[in-house]
Enzyme design. Structure first.
Site, PDB file in Angstrom:
ATOM      1  CB  SER A 194     -13.745 -10.262  17.277  1.00  0.00           C
ATOM      2  OG  SER A 194     -12.518 -10.398  17.939  1.00  0.00           O
ATOM      3  CE1 TYR A 240     -15.318 -13.856  19.953  1.00  0.00           C
ATOM      4  CE2 TYR A 240     -13.053 -13.111  19.741  1.00  0.00           C
ATOM      5  CZ  TYR A 240     -14.394 -12.828  19.872  1.00  0.00           C
ATOM      6  OH  TYR A 240     -14.818 -11.523  19.921  1.00  0.00           O
ATOM      7  CE  LYS A 259     -18.019 -12.465  17.879  1.00  0.00           C
ATOM      8  NZ  LYS A 259     -19.243 -11.707  18.056  1.00  0.00           N
TER       9      LYS A 259
END
Length: 172
Positions: A123, A149, A153
């Site tokens: 991402s 998040y 990643k």
């Protein structure tokens, strides 16, 4: 038409938006695919009936190992990540569990079953969101994720780098 000279590619999260598009692109190019998805956000209808489908989590090493062995998969494309930024702030442990621990278990199953090629859907959230507003963001931009998040990643990217250095796993 499938190309039998290439073993199937295992696609995790293949019933989700990005995973299903990758699956369709591989099918269009003549490749065979196998899909595993827990359907927490994906749709079973996104996977054609002719494609082998397994309902399960990527952290289930026994299931992943069985799928790889049964279908003689030699590559994995990993799209089975939790991706909602506000939710990651509210439930960080769930994101670390799925995106980091689940990925680690998937990678263990891959290594134990001879997988040499691995594609990870990361991402742009791994980059520094306060880098001065440059657009587009370069891949060598500073890494400073602003939420669980993005951090989950980035942790998986680091894990892949370390595993590749130790084992020769090829990853993108």
């Amino acid at each position: 038409m499938t190309n039998s000279s290439h073993p199937p590619v295992l696609i995790t999260g293949g019933a989700g938006y990005i995973g299903s598009h990758a699956m369709l692109a591989l099918l269009d190019s003549g490749r065979q695919v196998v899909v595993v998805d827990d359907l927490s956000t994906g749709r079973r209808g996104a996977v054609p009936e002719a494609v082998p489908f397994y309902l399960g989590k990527v952290g289930n090493r026994t299931l992943i190992g069985r799928i790889i062995a049964e279908h003689d998969c030699r590559a994995v494309m990993h799209f089975a990540g939790s991706i909602v930024v506000p939710e990651s702030v509210q439930r960080p442990l769930d994101y670390y569990q799925n995106n980091v621990v689940g990925s680690a278990q998937l990678l263990r199953a891959c290594l134990d079953n001879g997988i040499k090629d691995f594609v990870f859907s990361s991402s742009a959230a791994v980059y520094d969101g306060d880098a001065g507003g440059e657009a587009p963001l370069a891949e060598d931009a500073g890494l400073a994720p602003a939420n669980p998040y993005g951090r989950s990643k980035l942790m998986t990217e680091w894990m892949l780098r370390d595993i590749a250095a130790a084992t020769g796993l090829r990853y993108a």
